[in-house]
Design a protein around this motif. Structure first.
Motif, PDB file in Angstrom:
ATOM      1  N   TRP A   1      30.747  -8.195 -26.469  1.00  0.00           N
ATOM      2  CA  TRP A   1      30.570  -8.059 -25.289  1.00  0.00           C
ATOM      3  C   TRP A   1      31.387  -8.918 -24.178  1.00  0.00           C
ATOM      4  O   TRP A   1      31.873  -8.526 -23.400  1.00  0.00           O
ATOM      5  CB  TRP A   1      29.216  -7.676 -24.853  1.00  0.00           C
ATOM      6  CG  TRP A   1      28.492  -6.344 -25.529  1.00  0.00           C
ATOM      7  CD1 TRP A   1      27.323  -6.254 -26.169  1.00  0.00           C
ATOM      8  CD2 TRP A   1      29.001  -4.888 -25.293  1.00  0.00           C
ATOM      9  NE1 TRP A   1      27.005  -5.265 -26.618  1.00  0.00           N
ATOM     10  CE2 TRP A   1      27.893  -4.225 -26.183  1.00  0.00           C
ATOM     11  CE3 TRP A   1      29.684  -4.467 -24.643  1.00  0.00           C
ATOM     12  CZ2 TRP A   1      27.812  -3.022 -26.182  1.00  0.00           C
ATOM     13  CZ3 TRP A   1      30.093  -3.107 -24.646  1.00  0.00           C
ATOM     14  CH2 TRP A   1      28.951  -2.300 -25.559  1.00  0.00           C
TER      15      TRP A   1
ATOM     16  N   THR B   1      27.222  -5.936 -13.427  1.00  0.00           N
ATOM     17  CA  THR B   1      27.438  -4.810 -14.227  1.00  0.00           C
ATOM     18  C   THR B   1      27.499  -3.551 -13.162  1.00  0.00           C
ATOM     19  O   THR B   1      27.204  -3.523 -12.149  1.00  0.00           O
ATOM     20  CB  THR B   1      26.147  -4.377 -15.156  1.00  0.00           C
ATOM     21  OG1 THR B   1      26.255  -3.121 -15.815  1.00  0.00           O
ATOM     22  CG2 THR B   1      24.819  -4.489 -14.119  1.00  0.00           C
TER      23      THR B   1
ATOM     24  N   ARG C   1      34.087  -2.341 -20.176  1.00  0.00           N
ATOM     25  CA  ARG C   1      32.824  -2.780 -21.153  1.00  0.00           C
ATOM     26  C   ARG C   1      31.668  -2.069 -21.050  1.00  0.00           C
ATOM     27  O   ARG C   1      31.331  -1.339 -21.672  1.00  0.00           O
ATOM     28  CB  ARG C   1      32.438  -4.163 -20.618  1.00  0.00           C
ATOM     29  CG  ARG C   1      31.378  -4.844 -21.475  1.00  0.00           C
ATOM     30  CD  ARG C   1      30.841  -6.211 -20.538  1.00  0.00           C
ATOM     31  NE  ARG C   1      29.933  -5.685 -19.448  1.00  0.00           N
ATOM     32  CZ  ARG C   1      29.662  -6.450 -18.650  1.00  0.00           C
ATOM     33  NH1 ARG C   1      29.706  -7.900 -18.822  1.00  0.00           N
ATOM     34  NH2 ARG C   1      28.844  -6.050 -17.737  1.00  0.00           N
ATOM     35  N   ASP C   2      31.114  -1.534 -19.469  1.00  0.00           N
ATOM     36  CA  ASP C   2      30.033  -1.020 -19.306  1.00  0.00           C
ATOM     37  C   ASP C   2      30.124   0.505 -19.658  1.00  0.00           C
ATOM     38  O   ASP C   2      29.438   1.388 -19.991  1.00  0.00           O
ATOM     39  CB  ASP C   2      29.581  -0.995 -18.068  1.00  0.00           C
ATOM     40  CG  ASP C   2      28.894  -2.621 -17.795  1.00  0.00           C
ATOM     41  OD1 ASP C   2      28.823  -3.240 -18.951  1.00  0.00           O
ATOM     42  OD2 ASP C   2      28.627  -2.942 -16.913  1.00  0.00           O
TER      43      ASP C   2
ATOM     44  N   TRP D   1      24.449  -6.992 -25.232  1.00  0.00           N
ATOM     45  CA  TRP D   1      24.934  -6.694 -23.824  1.00  0.00           C
ATOM     46  C   TRP D   1      23.953  -7.262 -22.638  1.00  0.00           C
ATOM     47  O   TRP D   1      24.368  -7.776 -21.749  1.00  0.00           O
ATOM     48  CB  TRP D   1      24.734  -5.219 -23.607  1.00  0.00           C
ATOM     49  CG  TRP D   1      24.998  -4.465 -22.340  1.00  0.00           C
ATOM     50  CD1 TRP D   1      26.657  -4.361 -22.103  1.00  0.00           C
ATOM     51  CD2 TRP D   1      24.610  -4.175 -21.144  1.00  0.00           C
ATOM     52  NE1 TRP D   1      26.748  -3.926 -20.678  1.00  0.00           N
ATOM     53  CE2 TRP D   1      25.513  -3.946 -20.401  1.00  0.00           C
ATOM     54  CE3 TRP D   1      23.107  -4.353 -20.954  1.00  0.00           C
ATOM     55  CZ2 TRP D   1      25.170  -3.586 -18.887  1.00  0.00           C
ATOM     56  CZ3 TRP D   1      22.797  -3.942 -19.553  1.00  0.00           C
ATOM     57  CH2 TRP D   1      23.675  -3.628 -18.633  1.00  0.00           C
TER      58      TRP D   1
ATOM     59  N   LEU E   1      23.594  -4.231 -30.234  1.00  0.00           N
ATOM     60  CA  LEU E   1      24.384  -4.230 -29.239  1.00  0.00           C
ATOM     61  C   LEU E   1      23.482  -4.173 -27.824  1.00  0.00           C
ATOM     62  O   LEU E   1      24.193  -4.749 -26.690  1.00  0.00           O
ATOM     63  CB  LEU E   1      25.077  -2.848 -29.471  1.00  0.00           C
ATOM     64  CG  LEU E   1      26.113  -2.656 -30.374  1.00  0.00           C
ATOM     65  CD1 LEU E   1      26.617  -1.344 -30.622  1.00  0.00           C
ATOM     66  CD2 LEU E   1      27.326  -3.792 -30.170  1.00  0.00           C
TER      67      LEU E   1
END
Length: 480
Positions: free
Chosen positions: A375, A107, A387-388, A318, A314
Motif C-alpha cells: 500500500w 485518504t 491507491r484507495d 492499509w 490488506l
C-alpha cells in the motif's frame, strides 16, 4: 490444523470432578448410584438454566459465562482525562475528533463513524456477540452435522430423543468455550476493530479505556498520545468498512466457506469406540483429547483460509499506512507505537488465538507487513486516489501473489488501459449496459424498419399470438 475449531479442544485437566476414577477415595456401590442421580438432576437444572438458545451454539450461556468472568472487573477506575478535564468518555471523543481531522488528508475515504463511544469489557461482549454469532454458527453447525452424519442409521433410530439432548449439550459445550474466550479477549482488546473484523455496530467507533490504560503502562509514552493513535486506527478501520460495501460481507462469507468444508473421519469414530471403557470415565476423556476426531483441512478450506488471511492482511496493512501518513510527526512516539502494535500481532495475542480457535487461522505478520509495504508503494507511485480506488471492487484488489511481488503490481497500475477503465467498475457496467441497449434498439432499423413483432423483440417468436394468425398458421399447415 494447529488450533482445532470449537468442540475439538482438549478438556481442562484441572476440572475433573470427584467422580474421576483417577482420584483416590472414590465411593462405590449404592453411593455411586446416588451420585449418578444427583449428576442427572444437576444436568437437568443446567439445561433449564442455560437459557432458551437454540442452534449449534448456546449464546445465552456464552454471554452468561463471559459476563460472570468479568464481574469482578471495575472499568470505572480509568486514568484518561480530556484536555479540558473531562472524564474518559470525553477524552475518547476528543481523541477521535483530532484523529478524524488528520485522516482527512491521508485518504479519499470520508469518515465512516457517526459516533465514538467508550466501552467497558462487559459492553464489548454485549455489542460484539451478534457478529461472533455469525462467525461461529457455520463452524459449529458443520461440526455438529458431521457428528450426526457419522452415526449409522440404526444408531440414529435407537438414540431417538437422546440426540436432541446431545444437541443441547453440544450447544452448551460450544457456548461455554466461546464464553471463556470472549471473556479473555474482552480484557485485552483496545478497540472494536482490533481483531481486523467489523465486530461492533456499524458506523460506531469504540475504544476500551481500561484496556488502553493497562496497555500504556509499560510504554513510557504519554497516555494522550496512545489514545489518539489508537483512535486514529479505529477511525481508519471504520472508514474502510463503511465505504467499501463488499468488504464486510466478503470477510464473513469466507469464514462460512471454510466452515462448510468441515468433515469428521468416520473411521476415527471406530477407533474411538474401541479405546473407550464404559466403566472408566477417564478413558472417555483421554479418547476425546487424543485428536482422533480433529477435522482434517481440505484443499478447498486451505484456499479459503488463504483468501481470508490475504484480505485481513490488506485491511491491516492499509490502516497501518494511512494512520502513519495521517499522524506523520505530530506524535513523537508514533513510530514506537506502530512497531509495538505490529509485535503485539506477531506474538499471537488473544485476538489471534481466539480467531485461530474459531477457524484454524493464524494471521501471519509477514503478510501484514507485506501488505503495508504494498500500500505504501502504490500510494507513493500513484497517489491516494488510485491507491484507495482499488477498494471500489474486489476484483481490483491485490492478491496473495501480489503481496510477494509488490513492484510488479505497482507497475501494472501504471498501464492506463489496465487501471483507468477499471477504477470505477459501476460506471463501466453502466456503459456496457447502455451499449447493449442501444444495439437492441438499432437492430430493427438495420433489418429494414419496424417490421414484425418478432423483429421488435430481437427476433424472438412472440408468446401472445393473434387468433387470426393462429388460424392462418393452421390453414397453411393442413395436409393437401
Amino acid at each position: 490444523m494447529s488450533n482445532p475449531p470449537f468442540g475439538f479442544g482438549p478438556p481442562d485437566p484441572d476440572k475433573r470432578g470427584d467422580n474421576d476414577p483417577s482420584n483416590p477415595g472414590q465411593p462405590g456401590g449404592a453411593e455411586a448410584f446416588n451420585q449418578l442421580g444427583q449428576m442427572l438432576s444437576q444436568l437437568g437444572q443446567m439445561l433449564s438454566q442455560a437459557g432458551s438458545s437454540s442452534g449449534p451454539v448456546n449464546y445465552d450461556l456464552a454471554k452468561q459465562i463471559a459476563l460472570q468472568n468479568l464481574s469482578g472487573r471495575d472499568d470505572a477506575k480509568i486514568g484518561f482525562t480530556s484536555e479540558t478535564g473531562g472524564d474518559s468518555a470525553t477524552a475518547v471523543r476528543d481523541a477521535a475528533h483530532l484523529a478524524e481531522l488528520w485522516l482527512d488528508a491521508a485518504t479519499i475515504l470520508p469518515a465512516g463513524a457517526t459516533s465514538t463511544v467508550s466501552w467497558s469489557a462487559r459492553t464489548w461482549v454485549e455489542k460484539t456477540l451478534p457478529t461472533w454469532q455469525r462467525l461461529c454458527d457455520p463452524v459449529a453447525q458443520q461440526v455438529s452435522g458431521a457428528w450426526m452424519q457419522a452415526l449409522p442409521e440404526e444408531a440414529k433410530q435407537a438414540a431417538g430423543p437422546l440426540l436432541s439432548m446431545m444437541g443441547q449439550m453440544g450447544g452448551m459445550a460450544f457456548g461455554s468455550q466461546l464464553g471463556n474466550a470472549l471473556a479473555q479477549l474482552a480484557q485485552e482488546v483496545l478497540t472494536s476493530t482490533e481483531v481486523g473484523l467489523p465486530l461492533g455496530p456499524a458506523a460506531t467507533s469504540a475504544l476500551l479505556p481500561a484496556n488502553i490504560e493497562k496497555f500504556t503502562e509499560g510504554l513510557e509514552l504519554p497516555a494522550s498520545e496512545v489514545l489518539v493513535f489508537l483512535a486514529a486506527r479505529e477511525a481508519a478501520h471504520q472508514r474502510l468498512f463503511a465505504h467499501v460495501p463488499w468488504l464486510r460481507q466478503r470477510l464473513l462469507a469466507t469464514v462460512e466457506e471454510f466452515a462448510h468444508g468441515i468433515t469428521v473421519d468416520t473411521s476415527a469414530l471406530e477407533s474411538l469406540a474401541g479405546s473407550i471403557d464404559p466403566a472408566n470415565p477417564a478413558s472417555i476423556e483421554e479418547a476425546m483429547s487424543s485428536g482422533l476426531l480433529e477435522p482434517q483441512t481440505t484443499p478447498e478450506q486451505q484456499a479459503a483460509l488463504k483468501r481470508l488471511e490475504t484480505l485481513l492482511a490488506l485491511v491491516e496493512g492499509w490502516v497501518d499506512v494511512v494512520v502513519a501518513e495521517a499522524i506523520g510527526d505530530r506524535l513523537p512516539g508514533a513510530d514506537a507505537l506502530r512497531e509495538t502494535l505490529r509485535r503485539r500481532r506477531a506474538t499471537g495475542g488473544p485476538a489471534e488465538q481466539t480467531f485461530a480457535t474459531l477457524v484454524g487461522l493464524e494471521l501471519r505478520p509477514r503478510r501484514m507487513r507485506a501488505a503495508s509495504s504494498l500500500w505504501k508503494l502504490v500510494g507513493d507511485r500513484h497517489g491516494l486516489e488510485k491507491r484507495d480506488g482499488l477498494w471500489s471492487h474486489p476484483d481490483l484488489m491485490p492478491t496473495a501473489e501480489d503481496l510477494d511481488e509488490p513492484l510488479d503490481f505497482a507497475d501494472r497500475l501504471s498501464e492506463p488501459a489496465a487501471l483507468d477503465a477499471d477504477l470505477d467498475p459501476m460506471a463501466e457496467l453502466e456503459r456496457t449496459e447502455k451499449a447493449e441497449r442501444e444495439a437492441r434498439e438499432a437492430k430493427p432499423d438495420a433489418e429494414g424498419g419496424a417490421g414484425s413483432d418478432a423483429d421488435s423483440k430481437g427476433g424472438e417468436t412472440p408468446t401472445d399470438e393473434d387468433p387470426k394468425d393462429e388460424g392462418k398458421k393452421d390453414e397453411g399447415n393442413s395436409p393437401s
